[in-house]
Scaffold this active site. Sequence first.
Site, PDB file in Angstrom:
ATOM      1  N   LYS A 108       0.862  -1.177   0.000  1.00 16.65           N
ATOM      2  CA  LYS A 108       0.000   0.000   0.000  1.00 16.65           C
ATOM      3  C   LYS A 108       0.902   1.232   0.000  1.00 16.65           C
ATOM      4  CE  LYS A 108      -3.520   2.300   2.725  1.00 16.65           C
ATOM      5  NZ  LYS A 108      -4.416   2.165   3.877  1.00 16.65           N
TER       6      LYS A 108
ATOM      7  N   LYS B 231      -2.090  -1.454  -3.923  1.00 13.44           N
ATOM      8  CA  LYS B 231      -2.955  -0.288  -3.854  1.00 13.44           C
ATOM      9  C   LYS B 231      -2.139   0.996  -3.908  1.00 13.44           C
ATOM     10  CE  LYS B 231      -5.916   1.926  -0.606  1.00 13.44           C
ATOM     11  NZ  LYS B 231      -6.243   1.999   0.769  1.00 13.44           N
TER      12      LYS B 231
END
Length: 333
Positions: free
Chosen positions: A200, A253
């Site tokens: 992330k 992400k």
Amino acid sequence: MDSFKRFHRLRKNKNLRELVSETRLSISDFVLPYFICEGENKKIPIDSMPGIFRFSVDKLKEEIKNTFYDYGIKAYLFFGAVEKSDSNNINQNAFSENGVVQRAIREIKKIIPDSVLIADVCLCNYKYDGHCCFFKNNESLEIDNDRTIDVLSKIALSYAKAGVDIVAPSAMMDGQVKKIREVLNKNNFQNVAIMSYSAKYASNFYGPFREAANSGFKFGDRKSYQMDYRNSNEALREVESDIKEGADIVMIKPALSYLDIIYRVKQEFNIPVAAYNVSGEYSMIKAASSKGYLDEKEAVLEILTGIKRAGADIIISYWAKDLSKWLEDKNNV
Ligand code: PBG
């Protein structure tokens, strides 16, 4: 001339192109996120994400009945969008049996047992400063990793008790997957899977989400715990370590600026890979298409296909409902 390769002969018409296409989107690859707020009879539009709302649990039940049966979307990712605590603690909604996410899981499982329910595990939606972790003190911003993963595992356990299928830790704390797996197993929830937000990135594309989930931070940034967008080898190390800790699905992400990461992770590891097509990626297309700068449907089909072509098995996207309608209209795709 005979040996001259002509690529056009397989592109001649739509059905021929369809026959040789290498990547096809299917609604069963998709997860639709929902923001859940307190109160009743609430469906509140989110200004920065046209078409997306915060739902109270009663309204969410109606909404998911509709998306499950009429749109064929089977998997959902829940975020709590609640009032924050006013100290260095977190709102009790985070892990209480009657928190909005726990209630939503319980009530939706009751009416649609076949739904796949995923719940985000983080502190930022519940904590006064909007950060994903506790700090040892607010001057040094030194992360209190162990206290944070304790609370994360408590949140994950409360979702498991409510009947969740998958918990999705997104705080980027070290050892969060291991800790959550241990606590779930100790409480006999071996069947609850973990989808880890493994890679992330500290991204500029989360802006609209922070309005949606009321999780903007009051000071600092997330660069000391989320990844530096200049790195990709590090993403592989993060993924490897989450797999060792017990992740069942790994997530990259955001998606669009990170297609190379999706590709590398998919090539390197034999595990389902999810990609999160985040809020900023949604809102920028919405804004451009509302001005007529591009065609939303055509642009989105290209984007989502690109994410899948890069290697994502699962795509989390705010466009899942639109996509379902576009895919139904077979003559159009
Ligand atoms: C919270 C979280 C964020 C998103 C998902 N979980 C925001 C953040 O880390 O700042 C972003 C999702 C989106 O932008 O659609 N940990």
